[in-house]
Design a protein around this motif. Structure first.
Motif, PDB file in Angstrom:
ATOM      1  N   ASP A 101      -5.325   2.440  -2.604  1.00 58.55           N
ATOM      2  CA  ASP A 101      -5.214   1.662  -1.374  1.00 58.55           C
ATOM      3  C   ASP A 101      -6.449   0.792  -1.163  1.00 58.55           C
ATOM      4  O   ASP A 101      -6.356  -0.336  -0.667  1.00 58.55           O
ATOM      5  N   ASN A 108       0.799   6.186   3.997  1.00 62.45           N
ATOM      6  CA  ASN A 108       1.992   6.512   4.781  1.00 62.45           C
ATOM      7  C   ASN A 108       1.808   6.376   6.289  1.00 62.45           C
ATOM      8  O   ASN A 108       2.707   6.724   7.061  1.00 62.45           O
ATOM      9  N   GLN A 111      -4.915   8.289  -4.258  1.00 62.69           N
ATOM     10  CA  GLN A 111      -4.242   7.388  -3.327  1.00 62.69           C
ATOM     11  C   GLN A 111      -5.267   6.545  -2.575  1.00 62.69           C
ATOM     12  O   GLN A 111      -5.038   5.365  -2.293  1.00 62.69           O
ATOM     13  N   SER A 136       0.824  -1.198   0.000  1.00 63.71           N
ATOM     14  CA  SER A 136       0.000   0.000   0.000  1.00 63.71           C
ATOM     15  C   SER A 136       0.861   1.253   0.000  1.00 63.71           C
ATOM     16  O   SER A 136       1.972   1.260   0.548  1.00 63.71           O
ATOM     17  N   ALA A 137       0.313   2.326  -0.610  1.00 65.37           N
ATOM     18  CA  ALA A 137       1.024   3.611  -0.644  1.00 65.37           C
ATOM     19  C   ALA A 137       0.681   4.468   0.559  1.00 65.37           C
ATOM     20  O   ALA A 137       1.204   5.573   0.708  1.00 65.37           O
ATOM     21  N   TYR A 147      -5.222  10.103   3.546  1.00 67.86           N
ATOM     22  CA  TYR A 147      -4.482  10.057   2.285  1.00 67.86           C
ATOM     23  C   TYR A 147      -4.137  11.459   1.795  1.00 67.86           C
ATOM     24  O   TYR A 147      -4.755  12.449   2.214  1.00 67.86           O
TER      25      TYR A 147
END
Length: 423
Positions: free
Chosen positions: A362, A327, A358, A324-325, A353
């Protein structure tokens, strides 16, 4: 004397003959009479039919469960039609519409019980409860207007409500346009969703919602300003929450991630993102877009605006990880969960996000990578599924949502907005 006796005998003989003929006629009627149709039974659990609905020719008629109205011309009524004092709707084939139905992207609800030729199939008007939720339908207007589900701001008695473009009722913190409002989440079902004014603490943050003003302004929270309330001054941040000595006004958590757009723009934006994502994930773009509309109220929810979260994705999901992007940033919010046949309010940490793209990425990564046990995917079969109804069922069966009507809601949105065009 003899003549009079003969006349008397002939009279009695003729009377006996007449009585015999009458008895035979009654017997023939009983033998040839048709039994009463089962659908005409007067029972609370059986659809009743008035006499006018059983007759042939002009008027109400039915074949099995299909009900129609025959016009004097001999043709079946079609479209919206007022019969007596009620409005009804018939499809192109002349069959009476019941339950929810859509005409030119407008929603209506026709009574599913009652007597054919009277209340069965009438368009509901006013504030009505349907499947446990109260909706509002126009009470006046021309053909096609009366009975239409009303969206936007609605005043019923002394309460105000707001219905999103997709027909769902606003609940909790809700952004409409660029204004923040709060709608009740608890209490009697009939009054859930009513606009709240004055002071309100939500998710540990304190807000003040205007008690006066015109529709669309009353109930709006004060944002990024200093306000005098009952001879005392208060300051509110850009998100609308009260600033105290412990509040960091420069915190990025209060900065909007996305701006509010129209329902049409939102659908086109997310549909395009979902189509591009589908090429990699295999998740149908129509289903992804429908979920975004439903979960984020077409991008107007607090999560969508301040966390870029379109799908209600919580920080912890399924107890495992997937590529997953995201953070790791979170946003705390109060939410409703369906447990033990009722909704309860809980606090939860949601994923934050940088943008909606994004969030879409995800969301698909989760649906295609989350496992319910080692080596067994939670949403097995979703990637590559071309049938949106089956895809929606896989998502619900995997435990994505607790709402028992989740699949039906997704399919309704897909069909209403023709979202399969993004597939």
């Amino acid at each position: 004397m003899m003549k009079q006796r003969n006349i008397t005998r002939r009279f009695h003989a003729m009377r006996a003959a007449v009585m015999i003929l009458m008895a035979c006629a009654c017997l023939m009627c009983l033998l040839t009479a048709s039994p009463k149709p089962a659908y005409a039974a007067n029972s609370k659990n059986t659809l009743r039919t008035s006499r006018s609905a059983e007759r042939s020719g002009a008027g109400w008629t039915r074949e099995g469960e299909a009900v129609s109205y025959i016009l004097p011309s001999g043709k079946k009524a079609a479209g919206f039609r007022k019969i007596g004092r009620y409005w009804y709707h018939f499809d192109k084939g002349g069959t009476l519409s019941t339950g929810w139905f859509t005409v030119k992207s407008r929603r209506y609800f026709a009574k599913k019980t009652g007597t054919v030729g009277k209340t069965y199939g009438i368009l509901r008007t006013g504030f009505r409860k349907v499947d446990g939720v109260y909706y509002y339908f126009n009470t006046t207007g021309k053909k096609g207007v009366v009975g239409r589900q009303k969206t936007g701001w609605i005043t019923v008695g002394r309460y105000r409500y707001y219905y999103h473009p997709d027909g769902t009722k606003a609940s909790g913190l809700t952004t409409i346009g660029r204004k923040l409002f709060y709608f009740s989440e608890t209490g009697a079902v009939k009054y859930r969703g009513r606009l709240v004014t004055g002071w309100k603490t939500v998710d540990g943050k304190k807000y003040y919602f205007r008690p006066t003003g015109k529709i669309g302004t009353v109930g709006a929270a004060y944002k990024n300003k200093k306000v005098k309330i009952k001879k005392k001054y208060y300051r509110f941040d850009a998100e609308g929450s009260l600033i105290t000595n412990n509040t960091n006004t420069a915190s990025s958590s209060t900065a909007p991630v996305a701006s509010v757009v129209s329902n049409e723009v939102f659908i086109e934006t997310i549909g395009t993102l979902a189509h591009a994502d589908m090429q990699q994930s295999g998740v149908l773009a129509s289903v992804t877009t429908a979920q975004a509309i439903l979960e984020s109220a077409s991008g107007t929810s607090v999560l969508a605006i301040y966390a870029g979260n379109l799908f209600g994705m919580k920080a912890a999901l399924s107890g495992n990880n997937w590529p997953s992007a995201w953070n790791g940033a979170t946003y705390k919010k109060q939410t409703l969960e369906y447990m033990n046949n009722s909704y309860i309010s809980v606090y939860a940490d949601f994923r934050k996000y940088e943008n909606w793209a994004q969030s879409v990425a995800d969301h698909s990564a989760y649906l295609t990578g989350a496992q319910k046990s080692k080596g067994i995917l939670r949403y097995a079969g979703l990637a590559g599924e071309k049938d949106y109804k089956k895809a929606a069922s896989i998502i619900k069966a995997g435990g994505y949502a607790t709402d028992p009507g989740y699949v039906a809601k997704l399919c309704s949105l897909i069909e209403r907005y023709n979202l399969t065009r993004f597939d």
